[in-house]
Scaffold this motif. Structure first.
Motif, mmCIF file in Angstrom:
data_model
loop_
_atom_site.group_PDB
_atom_site.id
_atom_site.type_symbol
_atom_site.label_atom_id
_atom_site.label_comp_id
_atom_site.label_asym_id
_atom_site.label_seq_id
_atom_site.Cartn_x
_atom_site.Cartn_y
_atom_site.Cartn_z
ATOM 1 N N ALA A 84 4.335 49.218 29.383
ATOM 2 C CA ALA A 84 4.753 48.670 28.381
ATOM 3 C C ALA A 84 5.265 47.395 28.631
ATOM 4 N N TYR A 85 6.058 47.156 29.628
ATOM 5 C CA TYR A 85 6.659 45.911 29.776
ATOM 6 C C TYR A 85 5.516 44.794 30.223
ATOM 7 N N PHE A 86 4.689 45.459 31.116
ATOM 8 C CA PHE A 86 3.503 44.472 31.312
ATOM 9 C C PHE A 86 2.636 44.045 30.230
ATOM 10 N N ASN A 87 2.638 44.824 29.048
ATOM 11 C CA ASN A 87 1.913 44.811 27.962
ATOM 12 C C ASN A 87 2.616 43.727 27.163
ATOM 13 N N THR A 88 3.976 43.775 27.041
ATOM 14 C CA THR A 88 4.672 42.728 26.446
ATOM 15 C C THR A 88 4.579 41.391 26.857
ATOM 16 N N LEU A 89 4.697 41.261 28.361
ATOM 17 C CA LEU A 89 4.146 39.917 28.702
ATOM 18 C C LEU A 89 3.016 39.274 28.534
ATOM 19 N N ALA A 90 1.797 40.254 28.726
ATOM 20 C CA ALA A 90 0.516 39.907 28.318
ATOM 21 C C ALA A 90 0.168 39.503 26.996
ATOM 22 N N ALA A 91 0.895 40.185 26.060
ATOM 23 C CA ALA A 91 0.684 40.170 24.712
ATOM 24 C C ALA A 91 1.248 38.822 24.191
ATOM 25 N N GLN A 92 2.449 38.486 24.826
ATOM 26 C CA GLN A 92 3.389 37.306 24.386
ATOM 27 C C GLN A 92 2.682 35.962 24.868
ATOM 28 N N GLY A 93 1.741 36.138 25.562
ATOM 29 C CA GLY A 93 1.010 34.818 25.840
ATOM 30 C C GLY A 93 1.256 34.023 27.314
ATOM 31 N N CYS A 94 1.585 34.912 28.148
ATOM 32 C CA CYS A 94 1.948 34.352 29.509
ATOM 33 C C CYS A 94 0.529 34.099 30.069
ATOM 34 N N GLU A 95 0.389 32.893 30.545
ATOM 35 C CA GLU A 95 -0.766 32.569 31.214
ATOM 36 C C GLU A 95 -0.973 33.209 32.787
ATOM 37 N N MET A 96 0.112 33.629 33.205
ATOM 38 C CA MET A 96 0.223 34.282 34.405
ATOM 39 C C MET A 96 1.229 35.022 34.432
ATOM 40 N N VAL A 97 1.029 36.370 35.177
ATOM 41 C CA VAL A 97 1.845 37.549 35.477
ATOM 42 C C VAL A 97 2.037 37.774 36.889
ATOM 43 N N ILE A 98 3.301 37.802 37.325
ATOM 44 C CA ILE A 98 3.440 37.911 38.792
ATOM 45 C C ILE A 98 4.274 39.452 38.687
ATOM 46 N N ALA A 99 4.016 40.216 39.418
ATOM 47 C CA ALA A 99 4.691 41.410 39.660
ATOM 48 C C ALA A 99 5.169 41.661 40.753
ATOM 49 N N VAL A 100 6.431 42.232 41.103
ATOM 50 C CA VAL A 100 7.275 42.335 42.232
ATOM 51 C C VAL A 100 7.854 43.888 42.215
ATOM 52 N N GLY A 101 7.619 44.883 43.190
ATOM 53 C CA GLY A 101 8.012 46.148 43.127
ATOM 54 C C GLY A 101 6.869 47.148 42.865
ATOM 55 N N ALA A 102 6.889 48.246 43.619
ATOM 56 C CA ALA A 102 5.968 49.127 43.040
ATOM 57 C C ALA A 102 5.598 49.342 41.831
ATOM 58 N N ALA A 103 6.282 50.159 40.949
ATOM 59 C CA ALA A 103 5.872 50.239 39.805
ATOM 60 C C ALA A 103 5.347 49.063 38.975
ATOM 61 N N PRO A 104 6.120 47.966 38.894
ATOM 62 C CA PRO A 104 5.241 46.624 38.275
ATOM 63 C C PRO A 104 3.910 46.374 38.749
ATOM 64 N N VAL A 105 3.946 46.446 39.975
ATOM 65 C CA VAL A 105 2.495 46.274 40.772
ATOM 66 C C VAL A 105 1.356 47.129 40.286
ATOM 67 N N ASP A 106 1.826 48.468 40.189
ATOM 68 C CA ASP A 106 0.987 49.256 39.851
ATOM 69 C C ASP A 106 0.509 49.575 38.286
ATOM 70 N N ALA A 107 1.440 48.839 37.439
ATOM 71 C CA ALA A 107 1.213 48.807 35.880
ATOM 72 C C ALA A 107 0.393 47.327 35.877
ATOM 73 N N LEU A 108 0.621 46.387 36.655
ATOM 74 C CA LEU A 108 -0.374 45.233 36.561
ATOM 75 C C LEU A 108 -1.784 45.659 36.762
ATOM 76 N N ILE A 109 -2.042 46.348 37.802
ATOM 77 C CA ILE A 109 -3.321 46.534 38.407
ATOM 78 C C ILE A 109 -3.799 47.463 37.408
ATOM 79 N N ALA A 110 -3.149 48.457 36.827
ATOM 80 C CA ALA A 110 -3.794 49.373 35.956
ATOM 81 C C ALA A 110 -4.200 48.657 34.472
ATOM 82 N N GLY A 111 -3.293 47.487 34.033
ATOM 83 C CA GLY A 111 -3.456 46.939 32.853
ATOM 84 C C GLY A 111 -4.311 45.801 32.966
ATOM 85 N N LYS A 112 -4.591 45.109 34.080
ATOM 86 C CA LYS A 112 -4.871 43.698 33.981
ATOM 87 C C LYS A 112 -6.455 43.566 33.173
ATOM 88 N N ASP A 113 -7.099 44.543 33.255
ATOM 89 C CA ASP A 113 -8.472 44.303 32.620
ATOM 90 C C ASP A 113 -8.587 44.283 31.287
#
Length: 157
Positions: A84-113
């Motif tokens: 949900a936090y990853f989606n917030t960043l993606a939906a608000q128009g971030c041109e780049m999302v950088i993830a740090v930590g196990a759960a943020p990295v997993d969420a980014l990988i799962a949602g990037k497509d």
């Protein structure tokens, strides 16, 4: 008469000193319309890797005038909650999302497509198509790796 001339001279000197200089550069930074966003776990910038990534983002921001921001994922630290936090960043128009930590990295990988126009960077983690990996080495290595990634953002998207 002499007092009047001295007062006039003082007024002229004071006016000359305080008169605005039109060649002075503006004090505020004029950011580009490009944003890089950092997604961290619930510790925010308290972890070594997140703090180093944020430092790299800030360094690149000063150099390239890219706007930077971060969001710490609150609550349960698993892929489904942090998504949900990853989606917030993606939906608000971030041109780049950088993830740090196990759960943020997993969420980014799962949602990037779902957001193919965004560039993705993870600190640590396994290689994955469409994702830039910054090795989770020393803090200086993370700073430089993240700063280099942010500098690659185009002038506008």
């Amino acid at each position: 008469m002499l007092v009047g001339l001295v007062a006039l001279a003082v007024a002229i000197v004071v006016a000359w000193i305080v008169w605005p200089n039109p060649t002075t550069a503006p004090r505020e930074r004029q950011y580009r319309d490009v944003t890089a966003c950092l997604l961290t776990n619930n510790r925010g910038l308290a972890s070594r890797d997140a703090r180093a990534a944020w430092t790299g983002m800030q360094r690149a921001s000063v150099e390239s005038l890219v706007q930077v921001q971060y969001l710490a994922a609150d609550g349960v630290q698993d892929k489904s909650n942090v998504a949900a936090y990853f989606n917030t960043l993606a939906a608000q128009g971030c041109e780049m999302v950088i993830a740090v930590g196990a759960a943020p990295v997993d969420a980014l990988i799962a949602g990037k497509d779902r957001f193919p126009s965004i560039r993705y960077v993870v600190v640590g983690g396994a290689p994955n198509a469409g994702v830039t990996i910054v090795e989770a080495g020393s803090p200086d290595e993370i700073v430089e790796g993240v700063a280099a990634a942010v500098r690659t953002l185009p002038a506008s998207t």
